[in-house]
Scaffold this active site. Structure first.
Site, PDB file in Angstrom:
ATOM      1  N   SER A 169      -9.099  -0.809  -3.670  1.00 39.83           N
ATOM      2  CA  SER A 169      -8.015  -0.387  -4.549  1.00 39.83           C
ATOM      3  C   SER A 169      -7.809  -1.422  -5.650  1.00 39.83           C
ATOM      4  O   SER A 169      -8.761  -1.754  -6.340  1.00 39.83           O
ATOM      5  CB  SER A 169      -6.752  -0.148  -3.706  1.00 39.83           C
ATOM      6  OG  SER A 169      -5.901   0.707  -4.388  1.00 39.83           O
ATOM      7  N   HIS A 222      -6.548   6.504   1.635  1.00 37.37           N
ATOM      8  CA  HIS A 222      -6.932   5.452   0.704  1.00 37.37           C
ATOM      9  C   HIS A 222      -7.291   4.171   1.481  1.00 37.37           C
ATOM     10  O   HIS A 222      -6.501   3.694   2.297  1.00 37.37           O
ATOM     11  CB  HIS A 222      -5.736   5.213  -0.229  1.00 37.37           C
ATOM     12  CG  HIS A 222      -6.016   4.311  -1.378  1.00 37.37           C
ATOM     13  ND1 HIS A 222      -7.201   4.299  -2.084  1.00 37.37           N
ATOM     14  CD2 HIS A 222      -5.230   3.377  -1.981  1.00 37.37           C
ATOM     15  CE1 HIS A 222      -7.124   3.407  -3.050  1.00 37.37           C
ATOM     16  NE2 HIS A 222      -5.950   2.830  -3.003  1.00 37.37           N
TER      17      HIS A 222
HETATM   18  C1  MCU Z   1      -6.348   2.104  -6.951  1.00 38.53           C
HETATM   19  O1  MCU Z   1      -5.627   0.895  -6.998  1.00 38.53           O
HETATM   20  C2  MCU Z   1      -4.241   0.836  -7.200  1.00 38.53           C
HETATM   21  C3  MCU Z   1      -3.797   1.689  -8.357  1.00 38.53           C
HETATM   22  O2  MCU Z   1      -4.487   1.298  -9.524  1.00 38.53           O
HETATM   23  C4  MCU Z   1      -2.309   1.523  -8.560  1.00 38.53           C
HETATM   24  O3  MCU Z   1      -1.846   2.351  -9.604  1.00 38.53           O
HETATM   25  C5  MCU Z   1      -1.551   1.830  -7.318  1.00 38.53           C
HETATM   26  O4  MCU Z   1      -0.216   1.476  -7.513  1.00 38.53           O
HETATM   27  O5  MCU Z   1      -2.047   1.029  -6.270  1.00 38.53           O
HETATM   28  C6  MCU Z   1      -3.406   1.183  -5.959  1.00 38.53           C
HETATM   29  C7  MCU Z   1      -3.625   0.237  -4.824  1.00 38.53           C
HETATM   30  O6  MCU Z   1      -3.910  -0.929  -5.019  1.00 38.53           O
HETATM   31  O7  MCU Z   1      -3.352   0.720  -3.606  1.00 38.53           O
HETATM   32  C8  MCU Z   1      -3.405  -0.140  -2.508  1.00 38.53           C
END
Ligand code: MCU
Length: 387
Positions: free
Chosen positions: A205, A338
């Site tokens: 992420s 996720h």
């Molecule tokens: C996919 O990574 C991020 C994303 O870019 C953000 O917008 C969201 O708030 O958090 C995601 C993440 O890190 O989830 C753990």
């Protein structure tokens, strides 16, 4: 007699053939084109319009891409600081780095490093992929190196203690600098059993964006394993904008700059006009080339599955042009939470770890998995075969 005839001929020939100017030295510009272009920039043209024809040209192209990315998105990636020392003891690798009268100390923990010449994966905040036995895990506290808790965390963390809170680097760059130092520390110490030529980097992420940027900036990384990085990682800004225009709930540059401090403040100027960036993220993959890269994605709208798939298809065109198509793959899969690695991506990950870290060989051929995404509709160039 023989030589007196041949030498003048050789001399004439050498003088008559003009040297390709880019083969010897790279001319890296300090200003970058910002003409709006909704298609992905051509990775096989220099910013001055010259064609990239050879692998040596491509090395030079990467230098200008690196310069543009730092100027427009990432901020400055500092080199090894002037003072540096490291120790390893009992699973803890520590370094102290100093610059301009300031210094910081930082540690990572290493597990699974029994044996000799062990490959390793640096895991941002701990791994969320299964790491097989025979591969050590180096847990890297990226948040300590550069905080990522919203706008108030801008300029906070050890990187900024060293370089100042006003440094242009965003958190992704600060973390990559830390990874570069971890490799310096591995090289400077003994007892950890790690083979510094076989080090990978992963994160999921937001940390996946970081792992991708580290693989791109730190050329001693043998395998990049960004997981579910989405926007700011495997997605191309331009494709994400086009998906957003089609009504998708997708993260774009205009949103990301407000959410967190992953990018340099310099990126704010482009946040609502990503089409004017000199590069896009297919070229982030291109910076990793020809080193190993396996991009793991998930079909969650916010990550931009069409954007990551088409963007990484374009990235693979760069690997193909370099004659190493199977040094990069991408594997997208839906229906899982996720960052919870699903079993249907295991064989793709295993293939890359076997080939690039464990050195046990095997095929990484043609791993291109994801939703339907027509890369041709986002590019207006074709990839040459670089000589
Ligand atoms: C996919 O990574 C991020 C994303 O870019 C953000 O917008 C969201 O708030 O958090 C995601 C993440 O890190 O989830 C753990």
């Amino acid at each position: 007699m023989k030589y007196s005839i041949v030498l003048p001929l050789l001399a004439t020939t050498v003088l008559a053939v003009p040297l390709e100017p880019r083969q010897d030295t790279c001319k890296v510009p300090t200003t970058f084109p910002t003409t709006a272009n909704s298609k992905l920039p051509n990775p096989f043209k220099f910013f001055d319009g010259t064609d990239v024809k050879t692998k040596a040209d491509y090395d030079c192209k990467n230098k200008e891409v690196l310069a543009a990315l730092q100027a427009q998105e990432l901020g400055t990636f500092p080199p090894k600081p002037s003072t540096f020392s490291a120790t390893y003891s009992g699973g803890t690798l520590s370094f102290t780095a100093g610059e301009g009268g300031k210094s910081i100390s930082f540690s990572v923990t290493i597990k699974g490093n029994t044996g000799t010449s062990v490959p390793a994966i640096i895991a941002y905040g701990g791994a969320s992929i299964p790491i097989p036995s025979g591969v050590a895990t180096i847990t890297f506290n990226n948040d300590q190196m550069g905080q990522q808790s919203g706008q108030s965390s801008r300029g906070k963390g050890k990187f900024y203690d060293l370089y100042g809170s006003g440094h242009s680097a965003g958190a992704l760059t600060a973390w990559a600098w830390g990874v570069d130092r971890v490799i310096d520390a591995l090289e400077a110490t003994t007892g950890h059993n790690i083979d510094t030529k076989r080090v990978g980097v992963t994160g999921c992420s937001r940390n996946g964006k970081g792992a991708f940027v580290a693989a791109a900036l730190v050329n001693r990384i043998a395998l990049g394993i960004p997981q579910e990085s989405g926007s700011g990682g495997a997605a191309c800004w331009r494709i994400s904008d086009s998906e957003k225009a089609k009504g998708k709930n997708i993260q774009t540059s205009s949103q990301i700059v407000g959410e967190n401090v992953w990018f340099s403040p310099a990126f704010n100027a482009f946040s609502t006009k990503a089409s004017t960036l000199s590069t896009d993220h297919h070229q982030l993959a291109g910076l990793v080339a020809p080193r190993g890269l396996i991009v793991i994605e998930n079909e969650i709208d916010w990550l931009g599955p069409v954007s990551t798939t088409a963007c990484m298809k374009a990235g693979r065109l760069i690997y193909k042009a370099l004659g190493v198509p199977d040094n990069m793959g991408f594997t997208g899969s839906g229906n899982h939470n996720h960052c919870s690695f699903p079993s249907n991506q295991q064989s793709d990950l295993t293939a890359y770890i076997n080939r690039f870290l464990l050195n046990t060989g095997g095929s990484t051929a043609n791993i291109e998995k994801g939703p339907t995404a027509d890369v041709a509709s986002y590019i207006d160039w074709t990839a040459p075969t670089l000589s």
